[in-house]
Scaffold this active site. Structure first.
Site, PDB file in Angstrom:
ATOM      1  CG  ASP A  18      -2.041   1.003   1.133  1.00 43.86           C
ATOM      2  OD1 ASP A  18      -2.386   1.390  -0.001  1.00 43.86           O
ATOM      3  OD2 ASP A  18      -2.578   1.395   2.183  1.00 43.86           O
ATOM      4  N   GLY A  19       0.333   2.310  -0.601  1.00 45.05           N
ATOM      5  CA  GLY A  19       1.003   3.608  -0.558  1.00 45.05           C
ATOM      6  C   GLY A  19       1.481   4.135  -1.902  1.00 45.05           C
ATOM      7  CG  ASN A  20       1.703   1.591  -5.309  1.00 43.75           C
ATOM      8  OD1 ASN A  20       2.636   1.391  -4.538  1.00 43.75           O
ATOM      9  ND2 ASN A  20       1.192   0.659  -6.081  1.00 43.75           N
ATOM     10  CB  SER A  63      -8.784  -5.495  -2.480  1.00 45.05           C
ATOM     11  OG  SER A  63      -9.438  -4.261  -2.683  1.00 45.05           O
ATOM     12  CB  SER A  64     -13.271  -7.984  -3.702  1.00 48.54           C
ATOM     13  OG  SER A  64     -12.609  -9.062  -3.136  1.00 48.54           O
ATOM     14  CD  GLU A  65     -13.285  -5.317  -0.659  1.00 54.14           C
ATOM     15  OE1 GLU A  65     -12.064  -5.592  -0.752  1.00 54.14           O
ATOM     16  OE2 GLU A  65     -14.146  -6.167  -0.425  1.00 54.14           O
ATOM     17  CG  ASN A  66      -8.087  -2.196  -4.710  1.00 54.73           C
ATOM     18  OD1 ASN A  66      -7.192  -3.023  -4.516  1.00 54.73           O
ATOM     19  ND2 ASN A  66      -8.283  -1.168  -3.879  1.00 54.73           N
ATOM     20  NE  ARG A 192      -7.571   0.814   5.563  1.00 53.25           N
ATOM     21  CZ  ARG A 192      -7.534   2.158   5.664  1.00 53.25           C
ATOM     22  NH1 ARG A 192      -7.802   2.744   6.802  1.00 53.25           N
ATOM     23  NH2 ARG A 192      -7.240   2.898   4.604  1.00 53.25           N
ATOM     24  CB  ILE A 193      -6.909  -7.124   7.620  1.00 48.81           C
ATOM     25  CG1 ILE A 193      -6.380  -7.311   9.061  1.00 48.81           C
ATOM     26  CG2 ILE A 193      -6.751  -8.389   6.815  1.00 48.81           C
ATOM     27  CD1 ILE A 193      -4.942  -7.696   9.162  1.00 48.81           C
ATOM     28  CB  SER A 194      -7.537  -3.701   3.225  1.00 51.87           C
ATOM     29  OG  SER A 194      -7.266  -2.446   3.801  1.00 51.87           O
TER      30      SER A 194
HETATM   31  C1  IPE Z   1      -5.296  -2.784   0.056  1.00 54.63           C
HETATM   32  O1  IPE Z   1      -4.995  -1.465  -0.207  1.00 54.63           O
HETATM   33  C2  IPE Z   1      -5.338  -3.560  -1.224  1.00 54.63           C
HETATM   34  C3  IPE Z   1      -4.075  -3.718  -1.926  1.00 54.63           C
HETATM   35  C4  IPE Z   1      -2.906  -3.352  -1.511  1.00 54.63           C
HETATM   36  C5  IPE Z   1      -4.173  -4.381  -3.181  1.00 54.63           C
HETATM   37  P1  IPE Z   1      -6.121  -0.358  -0.316  1.00 54.63           P
HETATM   38  O2  IPE Z   1      -5.419   0.928  -0.465  1.00 54.63           O
HETATM   39  O3  IPE Z   1      -7.109  -0.717  -1.342  1.00 54.63           O
HETATM   40  O4  IPE Z   1      -6.826  -0.467   1.119  1.00 54.63           O
HETATM   41  P2  IPE Z   1      -7.817   0.520   1.830  1.00 54.63           P
HETATM   42  O5  IPE Z   1      -8.926   0.784   0.871  1.00 54.63           O
HETATM   43  O6  IPE Z   1      -7.064   1.762   2.163  1.00 54.63           O
HETATM   44  O7  IPE Z   1      -8.248  -0.217   3.052  1.00 54.63           O
HETATM   45  C1  IPE Z   2      -1.674   0.221  -3.302  1.00 59.23           C
HETATM   46  O1  IPE Z   2      -1.446   1.577  -3.333  1.00 59.23           O
HETATM   47  C2  IPE Z   2      -1.918  -0.334  -4.687  1.00 59.23           C
HETATM   48  C3  IPE Z   2      -3.258  -0.887  -4.880  1.00 59.23           C
HETATM   49  C4  IPE Z   2      -4.250  -0.884  -4.031  1.00 59.23           C
HETATM   50  C5  IPE Z   2      -3.506  -1.487  -6.163  1.00 59.23           C
HETATM   51  P1  IPE Z   2      -2.644   2.628  -3.281  1.00 59.23           P
HETATM   52  O2  IPE Z   2      -3.029   2.955  -4.678  1.00 59.23           O
HETATM   53  O3  IPE Z   2      -3.733   2.137  -2.413  1.00 59.23           O
HETATM   54  O4  IPE Z   2      -1.909   3.866  -2.619  1.00 59.23           O
HETATM   55  P2  IPE Z   2      -2.538   4.904  -1.620  1.00 59.23           P
HETATM   56  O5  IPE Z   2      -3.090   4.149  -0.444  1.00 59.23           O
HETATM   57  O6  IPE Z   2      -3.592   5.648  -2.364  1.00 59.23           O
HETATM   58  O7  IPE Z   2      -1.379   5.775  -1.239  1.00 59.23           O
HETATM   59 MG    MG Z   3      -4.137   2.398  -0.423  1.00 65.75          MG
END
Ligand code: IPE
Ligand code: IPE
Ligand code: MG
Length: 249
Positions: A18-20, A63-66, A192-194
């Site tokens: 996470d964090g891209n 994730s399923s939610e992405n 969190r586990i997300s």
């Molecule tokens: C969790 O990251 C899913 C992946 C890293 C693929 P998210 O950025 O989607 O999680 P939330 O929405 O902040 O919980």
């Molecule tokens: C994780 O990075 C990558 C995926 C969920 C695919 P994010 O895109 O969630 O990065 P933030 O949380 O917005 O910084």
């Molecule tokens: Mg994220």
């Protein structure tokens, strides 16, 4: 009294990458630039984990939610996934890494489904590290799909529900071949586990770092491994029992 080994048994690492998006925003770049940088880091960390003898590495890619993200970001993520598999498939095989993808594949673009199937087949004989990528994956989805298949097998007379217990349930899950997760790493500073691997994380040690995924490097992985080596895993026992009786799950 023996000194504990430098690293305690570590069979399975799972990572929420996470964090891209925030990495890109800090640089005034579009979010997609963060995903591109993140994809490069996946390559580096897969190799570093294999070199360190990690037996199972499971990465949360989508994730399923992405799907709730803007359509152009979702399609870029899918395209990046295809490209990474095409570019890296051979390298995985050279490094004896076996790839498996878990998640509801039917909803992924057909081109991606085909590329996944090809790399899985090409690497099926590899017996080094097992790399699992979770794509369109959700921990709740996984438990429900397992339950649905058990119900279907029961109706077909292929499964005796009287035999259902934790051990006989586990193989129905998407991540059927890996032991429970020992260490969960989440980058990006959220606690969190997300909806990642709910079942397999039951007794995982949880390591959260503020480091954004595109900045996560082998040295950062080593910090997490050092932290893990100093955890006392009790699995329900007392610390005194562990000192007297040794370890074991
Ligand atoms: C969790 O990251 C899913 C992946 C890293 C693929 P998210 O950025 O989607 O999680 P939330 O929405 O902040 O919980
Ligand atoms: C994780 O990075 C990558 C995926 C969920 C695919 P994010 O895109 O969630 O990065 P933030 O949380 O917005 O910084
Ligand atoms: Mg994220």
């Amino acid at each position: 009294m023996t000194t504990p080994p430098a690293t305690q048994a570590l069979q399975h690492i799972a990572i929420v990458m996470d964090g891209n998006g925030r990495w890109a925003r800090l640089r005034r770049l579009p979010r997609v630039a963060g995903h591109r940088a993140g994809a490069r880091v996946v390559r580096e960390i897969v190799e570093a984990a294999a070199v360190r003898g990690v037996a199972n590495l499971t990465l949360f890619a989508f994730s399923s939610e992405n799907w709730r993200r803007p359509a152009d970001e979702v399609s870029l993520l899918m395209a990046l996934f295809v490209r990474a598999l095409r570019d890296e498939g051979n390298r995985l095989v050279e490094n004896n890494v076996r790839l498996t993808v878990i998640g509801d594949r039917a909803a992924l673009p057909v081109r991606l489904q085909k590329t996944i199937a090809r790399v899985e087949a090409d690497s099926a004989h590899c017996n080094g590290m097992r790399l699992t990528v979770a794509a369109n994956y959700g921990g709740r989805w996984d438990i429900v799909q397992a339950a649905r298949r058990i119900v279907a097998a029961t109706a077909a007379g292929e499964f005796d529900p009287a035999t259902l217990d934790e051990a006989s349930f586990t193989p129905w899950l998407a991540l059927d071949q890996a032991p429970p997760v020992d260490l969960l790493i989440r980058t990006g500073g959220e606690f969190r586990i997300s909806n990642f691997l709910l079942w397999h994380l039951a007794y995982a040690e949880l390591y959260f770092t503020d480091t954004l995924w595109p900045d996560f490097d082998p040295a950062a992985l080593d910090l997490a491994l050092d932290w893990f080596a100093n955890r006392e895993r009790r699995f329900g026992r007392t610390d005194e029992q562990l000192r007297i009786g040794g370890t074991g799950a």
